[in-house]
Design a protein around this motif. Structure first.
Motif, PDB file in Angstrom:
ATOM      1  N   ASP A 134     -21.518  14.608   9.025  1.00 31.35           N
ATOM      2  CA  ASP A 134     -22.497  13.551   8.777  1.00 31.35           C
ATOM      3  C   ASP A 134     -23.246  13.816   7.472  1.00 31.35           C
ATOM      4  OD1 ASP A 134     -25.578  14.178   9.230  1.00 31.35           O
ATOM      5  OD2 ASP A 134     -24.447  15.460  10.599  1.00 31.35           O
ATOM      6  N   TRP A 183     -28.183   0.914  -1.878  1.00 34.27           N
ATOM      7  CA  TRP A 183     -26.851   0.859  -1.274  1.00 34.27           C
ATOM      8  C   TRP A 183     -25.787   1.472  -2.178  1.00 34.27           C
ATOM      9  CZ3 TRP A 183     -26.757   0.661   3.588  1.00 34.27           C
ATOM     10  CH2 TRP A 183     -27.693  -0.087   4.313  1.00 34.27           C
ATOM     11  N   CYS A 240     -25.894   5.032  -1.279  1.00 36.67           N
ATOM     12  CA  CYS A 240     -25.270   5.255   0.033  1.00 36.67           C
ATOM     13  C   CYS A 240     -23.746   5.256  -0.071  1.00 36.67           C
ATOM     14  CB  CYS A 240     -25.722   4.179   1.024  1.00 36.67           C
ATOM     15  SG  CYS A 240     -27.453   4.325   1.536  1.00 36.67           S
ATOM     16  N   ARG A 241     -23.227   4.314  -0.838  1.00 32.21           N
ATOM     17  CA  ARG A 241     -21.771   4.247  -0.988  1.00 32.21           C
ATOM     18  C   ARG A 241     -21.238   5.443  -1.770  1.00 32.21           C
ATOM     19  NH1 ARG A 241     -22.787  -1.490  -0.722  1.00 32.21           N
ATOM     20  NH2 ARG A 241     -23.601  -1.537  -2.849  1.00 32.21           N
ATOM     21  N   LYS A 288     -21.297   8.481   0.414  1.00 30.63           N
ATOM     22  CA  LYS A 288     -20.620   8.271   1.700  1.00 30.63           C
ATOM     23  C   LYS A 288     -21.552   8.589   2.868  1.00 30.63           C
ATOM     24  CE  LYS A 288     -15.881   9.116   0.061  1.00 30.63           C
ATOM     25  NZ  LYS A 288     -16.205   9.081  -1.374  1.00 30.63           N
ATOM     26  N   THR A 347     -23.677   8.536   6.149  1.00 34.17           N
ATOM     27  CA  THR A 347     -23.444   8.004   7.496  1.00 34.17           C
ATOM     28  C   THR A 347     -24.753   7.636   8.191  1.00 34.17           C
ATOM     29  OG1 THR A 347     -23.454  10.248   8.409  1.00 34.17           O
ATOM     30  CG2 THR A 347     -21.321   9.312   7.787  1.00 34.17           C
ATOM     31  N   ARG A 371     -22.154  -4.941   3.867  1.00 33.47           N
ATOM     32  CA  ARG A 371     -21.611  -4.093   4.940  1.00 33.47           C
ATOM     33  C   ARG A 371     -20.571  -3.090   4.420  1.00 33.47           C
ATOM     34  NH1 ARG A 371     -21.201  -6.426  10.659  1.00 33.47           N
ATOM     35  NH2 ARG A 371     -23.094  -7.653  10.915  1.00 33.47           N
ATOM     36  N   LYS A 372     -20.451  -2.979   3.128  1.00 32.24           N
ATOM     37  CA  LYS A 372     -19.482  -2.044   2.550  1.00 32.24           C
ATOM     38  C   LYS A 372     -20.140  -0.667   2.386  1.00 32.24           C
ATOM     39  CE  LYS A 372     -15.852  -4.621   2.179  1.00 32.24           C
ATOM     40  NZ  LYS A 372     -14.581  -4.265   2.832  1.00 32.24           N
ATOM     41  N   HIS A 373     -20.211   0.038   3.470  1.00 32.65           N
ATOM     42  CA  HIS A 373     -20.801   1.379   3.471  1.00 32.65           C
ATOM     43  C   HIS A 373     -20.349   2.087   4.736  1.00 32.65           C
ATOM     44  CE1 HIS A 373     -23.602  -0.082   6.511  1.00 32.65           C
ATOM     45  NE2 HIS A 373     -23.910  -1.098   5.715  1.00 32.65           N
ATOM     46  N   SER A 374     -20.721   3.340   4.892  1.00 34.67           N
ATOM     47  CA  SER A 374     -20.336   4.130   6.064  1.00 34.67           C
ATOM     48  C   SER A 374     -21.512   4.402   6.996  1.00 34.67           C
ATOM     49  CB  SER A 374     -19.733   5.477   5.603  1.00 34.67           C
ATOM     50  OG  SER A 374     -18.646   5.275   4.738  1.00 34.67           O
ATOM     51  N   VAL A 375     -22.626   3.717   6.769  1.00 37.69           N
ATOM     52  CA  VAL A 375     -23.848   3.985   7.537  1.00 37.69           C
ATOM     53  C   VAL A 375     -23.716   3.432   8.953  1.00 37.69           C
ATOM     54  CG1 VAL A 375     -26.324   3.557   7.693  1.00 37.69           C
ATOM     55  CG2 VAL A 375     -25.274   3.986   5.465  1.00 37.69           C
ATOM     56  N   ARG A 376     -23.935   4.294   9.929  1.00 34.85           N
ATOM     57  CA  ARG A 376     -23.893   3.870  11.328  1.00 34.85           C
ATOM     58  C   ARG A 376     -25.259   3.899  11.988  1.00 34.85           C
ATOM     59  NH1 ARG A 376     -24.364   8.423  14.414  1.00 34.85           N
ATOM     60  NH2 ARG A 376     -23.782  10.418  13.467  1.00 34.85           N
TER      61      ARG A 376
END
Length: 649
Positions: free
Chosen positions: A250, A290, A293-294, A297, A299, A328-333
């Motif tokens: 993570d 963002w 964030c991208r 990577k 999470t 929504r193009k990211h890996s954030v959960r």
């Protein structure tokens, strides 16, 4: 006739899931596990005299599992645990020898978020010194006060904010050495040998010993230096690590300032405990959030205050080549933090595709906290959650008590003089139990400020001699175990003999489709008792039209009782307007309360209208009031009528 297993098993599983959701058993188990993990770490650290978190960095840096794992990502650069440890040793030895810093000395750090911030922070811990994290936005008197309060002889300064440290900040501090950490100074530190200070320099004998100083926001006066103990760094990091499921691959991204405990303890210290990766942004910007964030990577992301509202207010990012919406193009959960309002909770999840919101409630100096991990509609907007098991344990450690709003203090029974717990669903001030013989064990207070520290301690609450920490926050807990924020004591105001929660009114106003942000507060009016409600509002257009104003009036009348409806509006041109938020994106109300609703005349310049009447004053229409079924401009004429007693609200 026996029921087939294919029918029994799903039904049993559904029943168990229902019972778990209602009782909160698994959630309680995770809460208890997180506290237990912190307790084990504290006891082991005290037993081995390794409670200083430098030792945890050292352990990771020397282990085969973590040495070459990414610990820190910042602006395209990645540092492993081993590299971070090496820098901590080099920078620490440089600070120690060049500036004669001794164990237990306090060193002020005036830095924006950066890789250097982290290296200097751990360098100070490496030599047994204590960092004092300064809000880099401060200047003049406030900055000088923070440095003086730390009783430091050395202040290290980020070149990016060096202009804030002017003569007004330094002239009365001749004993303090102000050092700008220029690239040349950093190169000198980096070229220093990585000498490890002896363990004796880092010796600590109690979890309540100071790890660092973190300052309050200073919204009601000068900032206070809160003592952050080793125990808080370990418990806070352990709880965040466990509840958020940190570890493995993570990556937590934060651009919240490291000078605040949310980022420094619950993000970075939690990352260190989990052996995972911290992605860091220099400061918050809707334009780069963002992208960061991208690139990293990430999470998980961290927010504070209105951060996510500001992201919602920003237009979608579009791929310049494909034209694709990148929301929504990211890996954030998961998004975690404090201050996410219910009116934007679902909008954040829906627009950005984030599965889980982890909202928490805490304060830098507070001995307690609350958490709500929500992946569905259950507990939307809640700041805390607990089932029957954790409640059974925590009810002796925390209490919601009735508030006397005339004194802004807990209400006391006139006969017994004790406070009274509120019933489920009723608002009350959150108190946390302290050991009466030694409150310092759980509440270390404000550094060298006994009066401010004692003001947070309440005695004889439920029994003679007991001691409790005052949060200053009004919360309510529903019968299902969810805790909600009602208001800050001092923000709640009385109107028409009723208590008005600014947080609840802000939430209601914020649900109107044309409102991007609402900050509600009470204002004093001539010839009226109490305070009338006013909302500083940013609409989706700079100036609302008549239809919007009428629609908002209908909305507040339908959503709020008569006494709680904002009678005045103050137009704000953009969300997060300067001067109305703290460095951590929390709304401020004190300046708005002081401004009141008396209209100000604006100066018309010749360039604006070409009339040649430069400097002529004209009435603005930034303030509106509720009249009949709509909001209309409130100008000098209306103010004079109010001032003369000819209008009664």
């Amino acid at each position: 006739m026996p029921v087939p297993l294919p029918i029994v098993l799903p039904a049993a599983a559904a029943s168990l899931a229902y019972l778990n959701a209602k009782s909160g058993f698994w959630y309680d188990f995770t809460l208890i596990k997180s506290v237990a993990k912190g307790t084990i770490r504290v006891r082991r650290g005290l037993r081995n005299d390794t409670i200083n978190l430098f030792y945890l960095l050292e352990s990771h840096a020397k282990s085969a599992r973590y040495a070459n794992k990414a610990f820190l990502i910042f602006e395209g650069k990645t540092y492993t645990y081993a590299q971070t440890y090496d820098r901590a040793l080099r920078y620490g030895h440089w600070i120690k020898t060049k500036f004669d810093v001794k164990p237990k000395d306090i060193v002020a750090m005036d830095f924006q978020n950066s890789d250097t911030f982290v290296f200097v922070w751990f360098a100070l811990w490496a030599i047994g010194a204590k960092p004092a994290f300064i809000n880099y936005n401060l200047t003049g008197k406030a900055l000088a006060h923070c440095i003086e309060a730390a009783t430091t002889k050395l202040c290290l300064i980020d070149p990016a904010v060096a202009s804030n440290v002017d003569e007004g900040s330094t002239q009365n501090l001749p004993h303090v050495n102000f050092v700008v950490f220029t690239p040349e100074a950093e190169a000198e530190a980096m070229s220093t040998a990585p000498v490890r200070s002896p363990n004796a320099d880092r010796s600590e004998d109690a979890m309540s010993n100071m790890a660092m100083l973190i300052y309050t926001s200073g919204t009601t006066g000068l900032p206070k230096a809160a003592v952050v103990a080793w125990g808080k760094c370990i418990y806070g990091g352990s709880i965040a690590e466990t509840l958020l499921g940190r570890g493995g691959d993570d990556i937590m991204y934060t651009c919240m300032p490291l000078y605040h405990s949310s980022a420094s303890i619950l993000s970075l210290c939690a990352t260190l405990h989990a052996g995972s990766t911290q992605a860091l942004g220099r400061k918050f910007s809707t334009k780069t959030f963002w992208d960061d964030c991208r690139a990293s990577k990430a999470t998980m992301i961290q927010y504070v205050g209105e951060t996510l509202r500001y992201l919602l207010a920003a237009p979608p990012q579009i791929d310049p080549v494909t034209g694709e919406n990148l929301d929504r193009k990211h890996s954030v959960r998961l998004a975690f933090g404090n201050g996410l309002r219910p009116d934007v909770w679902d909008r954040v999840k829906e627009r950005f595709g984030i599965e889980t919101i982890a909202e928490f409630y805490a304060a830098t100096e507070s001995p307690g906290s609350a958490w709500n991990i929500s992946s569905n509609d259950m507990g939307r907007g809640a700041i805390g959650r607990s089932g029957w098991l954790y409640s059974l344990i925590s009810n002796t450690a925390a209490a919601l008590v009735e508030v006397d709003h005339d004194t802004d203090s807990p209400w006391r029974d006139p006969v017994t003089k004790f406070c009274r717990r509120v019933k489920p669903g009723e608002p009350g001030e959150m108190l946390y139990r302290l050991p009466p013989e030694d409150v310092n064990e759980r509440f270390q207070g404000y550094f060298n400020n006994p009066n401010a520290s004692n003001s947070k301690i309440l005695r004889d609450v439920f029994a003679p001699g007991d001691a409790w920490f005052r949060s200053g926050d009004i919360l309510r807990r529903d019968p299902s175990g969810f805790t909600f924020f009602s208001d800050r004591i001092g923000d709640t105001f009385r109107w028409k003999s009723e208590n008005v929660s600014t947080a609840e009114v802000s939430q209601a106003v914020g649900l109107h489709p044309s409102v991007r942000e609402a900050n509600v507060y009470g204002v004093q009016l001539p010839h009226h008792d109490g305070r009338a409600g006013c909302a500083a509002i940013c609409f989706d257009t700079p100036v609302p039209d008549e239809a919007t104003l009428r629609s908002l009036a209908d909305h507040v009348k339908a959503s709020l009782p008569r006494y709680a409806r904002p009678l005045f509006l103050r137009l704000v041109r953009e969300v997060g307007a300067e001067g109305q938020t703290t460095g951590t994106n929390k709304q401020q109300k004190s300046s708005l309360r002081a401004a009141g609703v008396k209209p100000k005349l604006s100066t018309k310049s010749e360039a604006e209208d070409g009339s040649g009447d430069a400097g002529k004053e004209e009435e603005g229409a930034d303030i509106y009031w509720l009249k009949g079924n709509t909001y209309v401009p409130f100008r000098e004429k209306e103010w004079r009528e109010l001032e003369g007693g000819r209008v009664k609200l």
